[in-house]
Design a protein around this motif. Structure first.
Motif, PDB file in Angstrom:
ATOM      1  N   TYR A   1      33.978  75.165 -60.047  1.00 46.29           N
ATOM      2  CA  TYR A   1      34.815  75.875 -60.776  1.00 46.29           C
ATOM      3  C   TYR A   1      36.128  75.325 -60.612  1.00 46.29           C
ATOM      4  O   TYR A   1      36.462  74.779 -59.491  1.00 46.29           O
ATOM      5  CB  TYR A   1      35.017  77.528 -60.050  1.00 46.29           C
ATOM      6  CG  TYR A   1      33.603  78.125 -59.892  1.00 46.29           C
ATOM      7  CD1 TYR A   1      33.271  78.747 -61.004  1.00 46.29           C
ATOM      8  CD2 TYR A   1      32.953  78.308 -58.900  1.00 46.29           C
ATOM      9  CE1 TYR A   1      32.321  79.665 -61.224  1.00 46.29           C
ATOM     10  CE2 TYR A   1      31.645  79.050 -58.903  1.00 46.29           C
ATOM     11  CZ  TYR A   1      31.616  79.611 -60.122  1.00 46.29           C
ATOM     12  OH  TYR A   1      30.149  80.298 -60.100  1.00 46.29           O
ATOM     13  N   VAL A   2      37.208  75.328 -61.574  1.00 48.14           N
ATOM     14  CA  VAL A   2      38.316  74.615 -61.763  1.00 48.14           C
ATOM     15  C   VAL A   2      39.365  75.390 -62.271  1.00 48.14           C
ATOM     16  O   VAL A   2      39.115  75.946 -63.402  1.00 48.14           O
ATOM     17  CB  VAL A   2      38.278  73.414 -62.584  1.00 48.14           C
ATOM     18  CG1 VAL A   2      39.631  72.708 -62.666  1.00 48.14           C
ATOM     19  CG2 VAL A   2      37.080  72.589 -62.137  1.00 48.14           C
TER      20      VAL A   2
ATOM     21  N   ILE B   1      31.254  72.683 -69.964  1.00 49.43           N
ATOM     22  CA  ILE B   1      31.903  74.237 -69.488  1.00 49.43           C
ATOM     23  C   ILE B   1      31.255  75.206 -70.301  1.00 49.43           C
ATOM     24  O   ILE B   1      30.909  75.241 -71.276  1.00 49.43           O
ATOM     25  CB  ILE B   1      33.351  73.921 -70.136  1.00 49.43           C
ATOM     26  CG1 ILE B   1      34.296  73.065 -69.349  1.00 49.43           C
ATOM     27  CG2 ILE B   1      33.876  75.422 -69.971  1.00 49.43           C
ATOM     28  CD1 ILE B   1      35.674  72.933 -70.219  1.00 49.43           C
ATOM     29  N   GLU B   2      30.892  76.127 -69.202  1.00 52.28           N
ATOM     30  CA  GLU B   2      30.104  77.309 -69.791  1.00 52.28           C
ATOM     31  C   GLU B   2      30.799  78.661 -69.527  1.00 52.28           C
ATOM     32  O   GLU B   2      32.060  78.544 -68.937  1.00 52.28           O
ATOM     33  CB  GLU B   2      28.686  77.557 -68.814  1.00 52.28           C
ATOM     34  CG  GLU B   2      28.050  76.312 -69.044  1.00 52.28           C
ATOM     35  CD  GLU B   2      26.643  76.495 -68.005  1.00 52.28           C
ATOM     36  OE1 GLU B   2      25.563  75.908 -68.313  1.00 52.28           O
ATOM     37  OE2 GLU B   2      26.667  77.290 -67.041  1.00 52.28           O
ATOM     38  N   GLU B   3      30.478  79.718 -70.143  1.00 53.16           N
ATOM     39  CA  GLU B   3      31.288  80.927 -70.280  1.00 53.16           C
ATOM     40  C   GLU B   3      31.109  81.602 -68.703  1.00 53.16           C
ATOM     41  O   GLU B   3      30.212  81.564 -67.979  1.00 53.16           O
ATOM     42  CB  GLU B   3      30.587  81.778 -71.039  1.00 53.16           C
ATOM     43  CG  GLU B   3      31.370  83.262 -71.193  1.00 53.16           C
ATOM     44  CD  GLU B   3      30.492  84.221 -71.963  1.00 53.16           C
ATOM     45  OE1 GLU B   3      31.007  85.579 -72.202  1.00 53.16           O
ATOM     46  OE2 GLU B   3      29.483  83.718 -72.898  1.00 53.16           O
ATOM     47  N   LEU B   4      32.181  82.061 -68.435  1.00 55.58           N
ATOM     48  CA  LEU B   4      32.474  82.677 -67.112  1.00 55.58           C
ATOM     49  C   LEU B   4      31.850  83.903 -67.085  1.00 55.58           C
ATOM     50  O   LEU B   4      32.187  84.844 -67.898  1.00 55.58           O
ATOM     51  CB  LEU B   4      33.880  82.738 -66.612  1.00 55.58           C
ATOM     52  CG  LEU B   4      34.312  82.979 -65.264  1.00 55.58           C
ATOM     53  CD1 LEU B   4      33.878  81.528 -64.433  1.00 55.58           C
ATOM     54  CD2 LEU B   4      35.807  83.202 -64.998  1.00 55.58           C
ATOM     55  N   THR B   5      31.058  84.481 -66.204  1.00 56.27           N
ATOM     56  CA  THR B   5      30.281  85.682 -66.102  1.00 56.27           C
ATOM     57  C   THR B   5      31.057  86.655 -64.916  1.00 56.27           C
ATOM     58  O   THR B   5      31.866  86.019 -64.115  1.00 56.27           O
ATOM     59  CB  THR B   5      29.060  85.302 -65.855  1.00 56.27           C
ATOM     60  OG1 THR B   5      28.808  85.118 -64.384  1.00 56.27           O
ATOM     61  CG2 THR B   5      28.125  84.823 -66.741  1.00 56.27           C
ATOM     62  N   ALA B   6      30.820  87.860 -64.962  1.00 56.39           N
ATOM     63  CA  ALA B   6      31.100  88.677 -63.719  1.00 56.39           C
ATOM     64  C   ALA B   6      30.775  88.364 -62.472  1.00 56.39           C
ATOM     65  O   ALA B   6      31.596  88.396 -61.707  1.00 56.39           O
ATOM     66  CB  ALA B   6      30.691  90.161 -64.341  1.00 56.39           C
ATOM     67  N   ASP B   7      29.530  87.788 -62.582  1.00 56.38           N
ATOM     68  CA  ASP B   7      29.085  87.085 -61.126  1.00 56.38           C
ATOM     69  C   ASP B   7      29.833  86.091 -60.853  1.00 56.38           C
ATOM     70  O   ASP B   7      30.037  85.901 -59.631  1.00 56.38           O
ATOM     71  CB  ASP B   7      27.532  86.794 -61.353  1.00 56.38           C
ATOM     72  CG  ASP B   7      26.823  88.157 -61.245  1.00 56.38           C
ATOM     73  OD1 ASP B   7      27.116  89.110 -60.857  1.00 56.38           O
ATOM     74  OD2 ASP B   7      25.684  87.813 -61.713  1.00 56.38           O
ATOM     75  N   ASP B   8      30.139  85.221 -61.681  1.00 57.28           N
ATOM     76  CA  ASP B   8      31.070  83.903 -61.283  1.00 57.28           C
ATOM     77  C   ASP B   8      32.449  84.222 -60.808  1.00 57.28           C
ATOM     78  O   ASP B   8      32.856  83.874 -59.786  1.00 57.28           O
ATOM     79  CB  ASP B   8      31.365  83.208 -62.475  1.00 57.28           C
ATOM     80  CG  ASP B   8      29.907  82.351 -63.143  1.00 57.28           C
ATOM     81  OD1 ASP B   8      29.406  82.003 -62.156  1.00 57.28           O
ATOM     82  OD2 ASP B   8      29.791  82.418 -64.290  1.00 57.28           O
ATOM     83  N   VAL B   9      33.000  85.560 -61.254  1.00 58.14           N
ATOM     84  CA  VAL B   9      34.532  85.994 -60.788  1.00 58.14           C
ATOM     85  C   VAL B   9      34.196  86.568 -59.485  1.00 58.14           C
ATOM     86  O   VAL B   9      35.226  86.280 -58.686  1.00 58.14           O
ATOM     87  CB  VAL B   9      35.017  87.118 -61.786  1.00 58.14           C
ATOM     88  CG1 VAL B   9      36.199  87.730 -61.095  1.00 58.14           C
ATOM     89  CG2 VAL B   9      35.216  86.533 -63.402  1.00 58.14           C
TER      90      VAL B   9
ATOM     91  N   VAL C   1      37.854  82.080 -52.537  1.00 59.12           N
ATOM     92  CA  VAL C   1      38.781  82.068 -52.230  1.00 59.12           C
ATOM     93  C   VAL C   1      39.486  83.015 -51.128  1.00 59.12           C
ATOM     94  O   VAL C   1      40.425  82.621 -50.317  1.00 59.12           O
ATOM     95  CB  VAL C   1      39.858  82.543 -53.552  1.00 59.12           C
ATOM     96  CG1 VAL C   1      39.640  81.575 -54.759  1.00 59.12           C
ATOM     97  CG2 VAL C   1      39.618  83.616 -54.112  1.00 59.12           C
ATOM     98  N   ASP C   2      38.898  83.859 -51.093  1.00 63.64           N
ATOM     99  CA  ASP C   2      39.145  84.862 -49.854  1.00 63.64           C
ATOM    100  C   ASP C   2      38.807  84.145 -48.550  1.00 63.64           C
ATOM    101  O   ASP C   2      39.600  84.187 -47.406  1.00 63.64           O
ATOM    102  CB  ASP C   2      38.653  86.276 -50.023  1.00 63.64           C
ATOM    103  CG  ASP C   2      39.032  87.187 -50.772  1.00 63.64           C
ATOM    104  OD1 ASP C   2      40.072  86.817 -51.385  1.00 63.64           O
ATOM    105  OD2 ASP C   2      38.317  88.254 -51.416  1.00 63.64           O
TER     106      ASP C   2
ATOM    107  N   PRO D   1      40.385  84.352 -59.775  1.00 56.47           N
ATOM    108  CA  PRO D   1      39.097  84.360 -59.969  1.00 56.47           C
ATOM    109  C   PRO D   1      38.754  84.603 -61.483  1.00 56.47           C
ATOM    110  O   PRO D   1      37.563  83.863 -61.881  1.00 56.47           O
ATOM    111  CB  PRO D   1      38.445  85.192 -59.064  1.00 56.47           C
ATOM    112  CG  PRO D   1      39.614  85.459 -57.951  1.00 56.47           C
ATOM    113  CD  PRO D   1      40.868  85.354 -58.819  1.00 56.47           C
ATOM    114  N   GLU D   2      39.641  85.179 -62.273  1.00 54.31           N
ATOM    115  CA  GLU D   2      39.196  85.305 -63.764  1.00 54.31           C
ATOM    116  C   GLU D   2      39.711  84.469 -64.680  1.00 54.31           C
ATOM    117  O   GLU D   2      39.392  84.613 -65.612  1.00 54.31           O
ATOM    118  CB  GLU D   2      39.835  86.690 -63.930  1.00 54.31           C
ATOM    119  CG  GLU D   2      39.000  87.908 -63.418  1.00 54.31           C
ATOM    120  CD  GLU D   2      39.766  89.178 -63.747  1.00 54.31           C
ATOM    121  OE1 GLU D   2      40.478  89.358 -64.684  1.00 54.31           O
ATOM    122  OE2 GLU D   2      39.178  90.214 -63.416  1.00 54.31           O
ATOM    123  N   ASN D   3      40.192  83.433 -64.095  1.00 53.58           N
ATOM    124  CA  ASN D   3      41.020  82.247 -64.977  1.00 53.58           C
ATOM    125  C   ASN D   3      40.623  80.937 -64.267  1.00 53.58           C
ATOM    126  O   ASN D   3      41.486  79.998 -64.109  1.00 53.58           O
ATOM    127  CB  ASN D   3      42.455  82.667 -64.895  1.00 53.58           C
ATOM    128  CG  ASN D   3      43.000  81.787 -65.984  1.00 53.58           C
ATOM    129  OD1 ASN D   3      42.570  81.474 -67.025  1.00 53.58           O
ATOM    130  ND2 ASN D   3      44.216  81.366 -65.718  1.00 53.58           N
TER     131      ASN D   3
END
Length: 232
Positions: free
Chosen positions: A170-171, A184-192, A199-200, A209-211
């Motif tokens: 993740y970048v 580069i793949e689509e970011l999913t809800a699980d990824d977020v 990060v926490d 996390p959404e970006n």
């Protein structure tokens, strides 16, 4: 000499050899807190430990800090050299500074957190560990990474994820270029949710996390056959 206080075991690198420091750390009972002082760029500190203790390194350290660790929680208040957390099995290493090349190389487990930048080949040959970099990473980061997660809070250098297997990268910033077989793949809800959790744990407050961009393997090199004129 080894100084023992009510709160800490203090190991002074100005008075002890690397072998003496590591031998003293290996004998600490679980739950002990130790502090290494005056490291002055000393290599190979806190390597090969399996006890569940906490260790602070008060200053800049050298190569292979915390390598082969399987239990301790290590914090470095300074910069580190090559291969911090190399072959980490479990436990954690937190660096409050920058890291040189090959941070987290071949880490099988555990968590490596770098609050500054990491140089080239961060997370090379990652085998299940988690490498979290708050700043930038250099070229060829994630090279041949087989399992685990690499999170980059800044920019990534050239050839990111070259010959990537099952590691996900993740970048948050810019990617100079992708390596062979990375996409580069689509970011999913699980990824977020995954990025938020990471990060926490790292204590990063500058990553949305959404970006972020998700980089994974295109899986075109899994069955490479030179006779079929495939390009590497």
């Amino acid at each position: 000499m080894v100084q023992v206080t009510e709160a800490d075991t203090v190991l002074n690198c100005a008075e002890l050899s690397t072998r003496e420091v590591n031998a003293a750390l290996a004998e600490l009972p679980d739950g002990t807190h130790a502090r290494i002082t005056e490291p002055w760029g000393r290599h190979n500190l806190a390597v090969g430990l399996s006890n569940s203790c906490t260790i602070e390194i008060a200053g800049n350290a050298g190569y292979f800090i915390g390598g082969l660790g399987a239990g301790p929680a290590i914090t470095v208040h300074g910069f580190v050299g090559w291969s911090v957390g190399e072959n980490l099995m479990s436990g954690s290493i937190t660096v409050h500074g920058n890291a040189s090349e090959c941070a987290g190389a071949s880490a099988h487990g555990g968590r490596l957190v770098i609050h500054g930048d990491a140089s080239a080949r961060a997370g090379i040959s990652l085998k299940g560990g988690t490498v979290l970099v708050g700043g930038d990473v250099g070229h060829m980061s994630g090279f041949m990474a087989q399992a685990g997660v690499l999170l980059v809070g800044g920019d990534a250098g050239d050839a990111l994820g070259d010959s990537l297997y099952e590691t996900v990268i993740y970048v948050a910033g810019r990617i100079a270029s992708l390596g062979a077989d990375a996409r580069i793949e689509e970011l999913t809800a699980d990824d977020v949710l995954t990025v938020k959790r990471l990060v926490d744990k790292a204590g990063f407050d500058h990553i949305d996390p959404e970006n972020v961009k998700r980089v994974a393997s295109a899986k075109q090199l899994y069955n490479f056959d030179a006779l079929k004129d495939q390009k590497y």
